[in-house]
Design a protein around this motif. Structure first.
Motif, PDB file in Angstrom:
ATOM      1  N   ASN A 263      14.608 -42.620  65.559  1.00 13.22           N
ATOM      2  CA  ASN A 263      13.588 -41.691  64.894  1.00 13.22           C
ATOM      3  C   ASN A 263      14.122 -40.007  65.097  1.00 13.22           C
ATOM      4  O   ASN A 263      13.895 -39.452  64.516  1.00 13.22           O
ATOM      5  N   PHE A 264      14.812 -39.920  66.356  1.00 10.88           N
ATOM      6  CA  PHE A 264      15.224 -38.611  66.664  1.00 10.88           C
ATOM      7  C   PHE A 264      16.907 -38.653  67.200  1.00 10.88           C
ATOM      8  O   PHE A 264      17.261 -39.535  67.482  1.00 10.88           O
ATOM      9  N   ASN A 265      17.365 -37.538  66.614  1.00 11.35           N
ATOM     10  CA  ASN A 265      18.823 -37.355  67.063  1.00 11.35           C
ATOM     11  C   ASN A 265      18.982 -36.002  67.403  1.00 11.35           C
ATOM     12  O   ASN A 265      19.448 -35.104  66.594  1.00 11.35           O
ATOM     13  N   GLN A 266      18.636 -35.389  68.615  1.00 12.88           N
ATOM     14  CA  GLN A 266      18.855 -34.115  69.038  1.00 12.88           C
ATOM     15  C   GLN A 266      18.492 -33.032  67.972  1.00 12.88           C
ATOM     16  O   GLN A 266      19.264 -32.230  67.488  1.00 12.88           O
ATOM     17  N   PRO A 267      17.321 -32.888  67.519  1.00 11.80           N
ATOM     18  CA  PRO A 267      16.865 -32.169  66.616  1.00 11.80           C
ATOM     19  C   PRO A 267      16.843 -30.874  66.969  1.00 11.80           C
ATOM     20  O   PRO A 267      17.245 -29.905  65.809  1.00 11.80           O
ATOM     21  N   PHE A 268      16.779 -30.258  68.196  1.00 12.73           N
ATOM     22  CA  PHE A 268      16.981 -28.749  68.280  1.00 12.73           C
ATOM     23  C   PHE A 268      18.119 -28.211  68.452  1.00 12.73           C
ATOM     24  O   PHE A 268      18.246 -27.066  68.887  1.00 12.73           O
ATOM     25  N   LYS A 269      19.154 -29.098  68.010  1.00 13.28           N
ATOM     26  CA  LYS A 269      20.737 -28.565  67.993  1.00 13.28           C
ATOM     27  C   LYS A 269      21.033 -28.284  66.353  1.00 13.28           C
ATOM     28  O   LYS A 269      21.930 -27.933  66.151  1.00 13.28           O
ATOM     29  N   SER A 270      19.977 -28.404  65.548  1.00 13.77           N
ATOM     30  CA  SER A 270      19.880 -28.387  64.170  1.00 13.77           C
ATOM     31  C   SER A 270      20.625 -26.836  63.953  1.00 13.77           C
ATOM     32  O   SER A 270      20.098 -25.976  64.415  1.00 13.77           O
ATOM     33  N   LYS A 271      21.388 -26.671  62.883  1.00 17.05           N
ATOM     34  CA  LYS A 271      22.065 -25.446  62.352  1.00 17.05           C
ATOM     35  C   LYS A 271      21.207 -24.910  61.184  1.00 17.05           C
ATOM     36  O   LYS A 271      21.306 -23.452  60.934  1.00 17.05           O
ATOM     37  N   ASN A 272      20.210 -25.708  60.566  1.00 16.59           N
ATOM     38  CA  ASN A 272      19.472 -25.224  59.634  1.00 16.59           C
ATOM     39  C   ASN A 272      18.321 -26.011  59.348  1.00 16.59           C
ATOM     40  O   ASN A 272      18.398 -27.215  59.934  1.00 16.59           O
ATOM     41  N   LYS A 274      17.229 -28.209  56.816  1.00 18.13           N
ATOM     42  CA  LYS A 274      17.609 -29.496  56.158  1.00 18.13           C
ATOM     43  C   LYS A 274      18.107 -30.324  57.251  1.00 18.13           C
ATOM     44  O   LYS A 274      17.848 -31.387  57.355  1.00 18.13           O
ATOM     45  N   GLU A 275      19.127 -29.957  57.933  1.00 14.38           N
ATOM     46  CA  GLU A 275      19.440 -30.457  59.144  1.00 14.38           C
ATOM     47  C   GLU A 275      18.553 -31.174  59.985  1.00 14.38           C
ATOM     48  O   GLU A 275      18.731 -32.170  60.622  1.00 14.38           O
ATOM     49  N   PHE A 276      17.803 -30.088  60.359  1.00 17.95           N
ATOM     50  CA  PHE A 276      16.584 -30.447  61.252  1.00 17.95           C
ATOM     51  C   PHE A 276      16.001 -31.823  60.882  1.00 17.95           C
ATOM     52  O   PHE A 276      15.585 -32.552  61.361  1.00 17.95           O
ATOM     53  N   TRP A 277      15.517 -31.727  59.489  1.00 15.11           N
ATOM     54  CA  TRP A 277      14.707 -32.985  58.954  1.00 15.11           C
ATOM     55  C   TRP A 277      15.693 -34.337  58.792  1.00 15.11           C
ATOM     56  O   TRP A 277      15.262 -35.171  58.672  1.00 15.11           O
ATOM     57  N   ILE A 340       5.206 -24.053  54.529  1.00 17.04           N
ATOM     58  CA  ILE A 340       6.190 -23.247  55.198  1.00 17.04           C
ATOM     59  C   ILE A 340       7.479 -23.995  55.118  1.00 17.04           C
ATOM     60  O   ILE A 340       8.710 -23.546  54.974  1.00 17.04           O
ATOM     61  N   HIS A 341       7.602 -25.372  55.376  1.00 17.16           N
ATOM     62  CA  HIS A 341       8.747 -26.060  55.512  1.00 17.16           C
ATOM     63  C   HIS A 341       9.406 -26.436  54.071  1.00 17.16           C
ATOM     64  O   HIS A 341      10.600 -26.256  53.893  1.00 17.16           O
ATOM     65  N   GLY A 342       8.365 -26.562  53.124  1.00 16.53           N
ATOM     66  CA  GLY A 342       8.900 -26.484  51.838  1.00 16.53           C
ATOM     67  C   GLY A 342       9.701 -25.360  51.210  1.00 16.53           C
ATOM     68  O   GLY A 342      10.866 -25.311  50.654  1.00 16.53           O
ATOM     69  N   VAL A 343       9.074 -24.308  51.546  1.00 18.82           N
ATOM     70  CA  VAL A 343       9.779 -22.859  51.147  1.00 18.82           C
ATOM     71  C   VAL A 343      11.023 -22.681  51.802  1.00 18.82           C
ATOM     72  O   VAL A 343      12.078 -22.118  51.287  1.00 18.82           O
ATOM     73  N   ALA A 344      11.062 -23.101  53.076  1.00 20.25           N
ATOM     74  CA  ALA A 344      12.199 -22.964  53.950  1.00 20.25           C
ATOM     75  C   ALA A 344      13.307 -23.826  53.662  1.00 20.25           C
ATOM     76  O   ALA A 344      14.468 -23.278  53.651  1.00 20.25           O
ATOM     77  N   LEU A 345      12.959 -24.874  52.954  1.00 22.89           N
ATOM     78  CA  LEU A 345      14.040 -25.959  52.455  1.00 22.89           C
ATOM     79  C   LEU A 345      14.821 -25.220  51.012  1.00 22.89           C
ATOM     80  O   LEU A 345      15.770 -25.196  50.922  1.00 22.89           O
ATOM     81  N   VAL A 346      13.684 -24.154  50.308  1.00 23.41           N
ATOM     82  CA  VAL A 346      14.162 -23.623  49.164  1.00 23.41           C
ATOM     83  C   VAL A 346      15.245 -22.562  49.739  1.00 23.41           C
ATOM     84  O   VAL A 346      16.214 -22.349  49.121  1.00 23.41           O
ATOM     85  N   ILE A 347      14.699 -21.919  50.488  1.00 21.29           N
ATOM     86  CA  ILE A 347      15.663 -20.605  51.109  1.00 21.29           C
ATOM     87  C   ILE A 347      16.838 -21.193  51.840  1.00 21.29           C
ATOM     88  O   ILE A 347      17.955 -20.763  51.503  1.00 21.29           O
ATOM     89  N   ASN A 348      16.968 -22.225  52.597  1.00 21.80           N
ATOM     90  CA  ASN A 348      17.906 -22.852  52.977  1.00 21.80           C
ATOM     91  C   ASN A 348      18.790 -23.425  51.865  1.00 21.80           C
ATOM     92  O   ASN A 348      20.089 -23.165  51.980  1.00 21.80           O
ATOM     93  N   ASP A 349      18.638 -23.824  50.872  1.00 29.23           N
ATOM     94  CA  ASP A 349      19.623 -24.143  49.825  1.00 29.23           C
ATOM     95  C   ASP A 349      20.225 -23.047  49.398  1.00 29.23           C
ATOM     96  O   ASP A 349      21.550 -23.109  48.854  1.00 29.23           O
ATOM     97  N   TRP A 350      19.445 -22.190  49.017  1.00 29.89           N
ATOM     98  CA  TRP A 350      19.734 -20.724  48.356  1.00 29.89           C
ATOM     99  C   TRP A 350      20.757 -20.065  49.185  1.00 29.89           C
ATOM    100  O   TRP A 350      21.967 -19.710  48.815  1.00 29.89           O
ATOM    101  N   TRP A 351      20.552 -19.980  50.628  1.00 27.65           N
ATOM    102  CA  TRP A 351      21.454 -19.432  51.480  1.00 27.65           C
ATOM    103  C   TRP A 351      22.993 -20.252  51.487  1.00 27.65           C
ATOM    104  O   TRP A 351      24.031 -19.650  51.459  1.00 27.65           O
ATOM    105  N   LEU A 352      22.893 -21.709  51.901  1.00 29.71           N
ATOM    106  CA  LEU A 352      24.089 -22.409  51.717  1.00 29.71           C
ATOM    107  C   LEU A 352      24.868 -22.301  50.255  1.00 29.71           C
ATOM    108  O   LEU A 352      26.089 -22.052  50.496  1.00 29.71           O
ATOM    109  N   ASN A 353      24.130 -22.247  49.259  1.00 32.47           N
ATOM    110  CA  ASN A 353      24.883 -21.937  47.984  1.00 32.47           C
ATOM    111  C   ASN A 353      25.559 -20.702  48.069  1.00 32.47           C
ATOM    112  O   ASN A 353      26.647 -20.518  47.395  1.00 32.47           O
ATOM    113  N   LEU A 354      24.780 -19.449  48.696  1.00 31.90           N
ATOM    114  CA  LEU A 354      25.475 -18.337  48.480  1.00 31.90           C
ATOM    115  C   LEU A 354      26.788 -18.306  49.328  1.00 31.90           C
ATOM    116  O   LEU A 354      27.637 -17.579  49.052  1.00 31.90           O
ATOM    117  N   LYS A 355      26.608 -19.120  50.608  1.00 35.36           N
ATOM    118  CA  LYS A 355      27.688 -18.972  51.461  1.00 35.36           C
ATOM    119  C   LYS A 355      28.954 -19.585  50.679  1.00 35.36           C
ATOM    120  O   LYS A 355      30.229 -19.512  50.785  1.00 35.36           O
TER     121      LYS A 355
END
Length: 397
Positions: A263-272, A274-277, A340-355
């Motif tokens: 159920n868990f795989n070191q979640p606090f090491k996530s870089k974004n 989406k990786e957290f989830w 908040i997490h839904g909006v964060a996932l939207v922003i996360n995708d936008w940021w990853l696409n920009l990069k």
């Protein structure tokens, strides 16, 4: 009758150890004593839902009977026809007990009489089975086995959420001795790690530290170091408590020769986010991804609800996480947490696409990786502060 909450009492672990001796010996010799395993499962279910919790036990039995009949009837129907409206009715009926349990306190102020520990996770297992029957990927549905799948006692109260086909593959085979010895080694490791997580670290953060920082926060007004302390202490408590429980459930499954997913795989090491989830409460996250998010995306695209695929994905992110928030409860802080997490996932995708489109503008090195982990960790801790409901207590009571 004696009643023990799963994985909360040393006596529970002692009884598990004794009960598992014939199971372990049998699997080491290449045999499964299925009737004995069934008796052990029934015994521990009675232990968890008997005595003072007999009403929950009755509700559990009634729920299991209802879901087995419902899914079995839909399976019979699906072999002949595949009307969408029948599928939708089957899904709605499957989740109806959970909806009643969630809404009853809101409507009447008292808990529902049909509620019991673990109803959410069993509902998810029933709904996913209906969906897989509908998709045609589950062709060997068996009512008796479905009941065993639903009532698998190591994970009945709080997951992890297994899948019917994966569980059946494990249950109908016997791991060879080398593989099973490796599973036993992992199981013992998970048990000891679970004890450290749940009975030492979760106790430290949840019982010793959390009341102290909450008191400091209440004594102050607005943003304070006490409130910051609540944010971090509660986050660590939530992780160690739930991760510890999950380790116990997985270890118990391994002793029975079933490789229940982690159920868990070191979640606090996530870089974004989406990786957290993909690391936090993974079986729940993957369940919502496969049975809510992907199906909503398919529905919106099929009916051309939105012209832009990115718009479809973004709106579905928010709806998916909002639903997860509502699942936790009808309180505003659960819903805001999901939003908040839904909006964060939207922003996360936008940021990853920009990069991705501008790789030269954004350096990638160890420092940026650590910075990403730091930002993600603090964002997650803030959302856990919202999720905790402490702000509701602090501001409105």
């Amino acid at each position: 009758m004696l009643s023990l909450t799963p994985y909360e009492n040393p006596m529970y672990f002692g009884m598990l150890a004794v009960a598992f001796i014939p199971i372990v010996v049998g699997i080491l010799w290449g045999k499964r004593f299925r009737w004995y395993e069934l008796l052990v499962s029934i015994g521990f279910i009675l232990l968890s839902f008997g005595g003072p919790k007999w009403e929950q036990g009755v509700a559990l039995v009634g729920f299991l009977i209802f879901e087995v009949i419902l899914v079995s009837l839909y399976n019979v129907y699906r072999k002949k026809k595949n009307d969408t409206w029948v599928f939708v009715i089957a899904v709605l009926l499957a989740i109806s007990p959970l909806v009643v349990v969630k809404l009853t306190p809101l409507m009447s102020g008292t808990p529902s009489i049909i509620g019991f520990l673990g109803i959410s996770y069993l509902t998810f297992k029933a709904v996913q089975t209906v969906m897989e029957i509908r998709d045609g990927v589950l062709k060997d549905y068996n009512p008796w086995f479905f009941l065993q799948f639903m009532a698998f006692f190591p994970s009945i109260s709080s997951g992890p959420i297994d899948r019917y086909r994966r569980f059946r593959k494990d249950y109908e085979s016997v791991p060879d001795r080398e593989k099973y010895l490796n599973m036993l080694e992992k199981a013992l490791h998970y048990v000891f790690l679970g004890f450290v997580y749940k009975f030492m670290l979760a106790y430290l953060f949840g019982t010793i530290l959390l009341p102290k920082v909450q008191h400091l926060a209440v004594q102050s007004t607005g943003l304070s170091w006490g409130l910051v302390g609540v944010m971090y202490v509660y986050s660590f408590y939530l992780f160690f408590d739930f991760a510890g429980y999950s380790l116990f459930a997985v270890a118990t499954s391994y002793f029975m020769g079933i490789e229940t997913p982690m159920n868990f795989n070191q979640p606090f090491k996530s870089k974004n986010i989406k990786e957290f989830w993909n690391r936090w409460h993974m079986t729940l996250s993957f369940w919502f991804r496969d049975y809510v998010y992907m199906r909503l995306v398919f529905f919106f695209m099929k009916h051309k609800i939105f012209k832009n695929p990115k718009t479809t994905a973004n709106i579905t992110y928010v709806l998916n996480m909002l639903l997860m928030g509502f699942w936790h409860g009808e309180k505003w802080y659960y819903i805001v947490y999901g939003l908040i997490h839904g909006v964060a996932l939207v922003i996360n995708d936008w940021w990853l696409n920009l990069k991705k489109k501008n790789p030269d503008r954004f350096p990638h090195n160890k420092f940026t990786e650590y910075l990403a982990i730091f930002i993600t960790f603090n964002f997650v801790c803030f959302t856990f502060l919202v999720f905790s409901g402490f702000l509701d207590t602090l501001w409105f009571h």
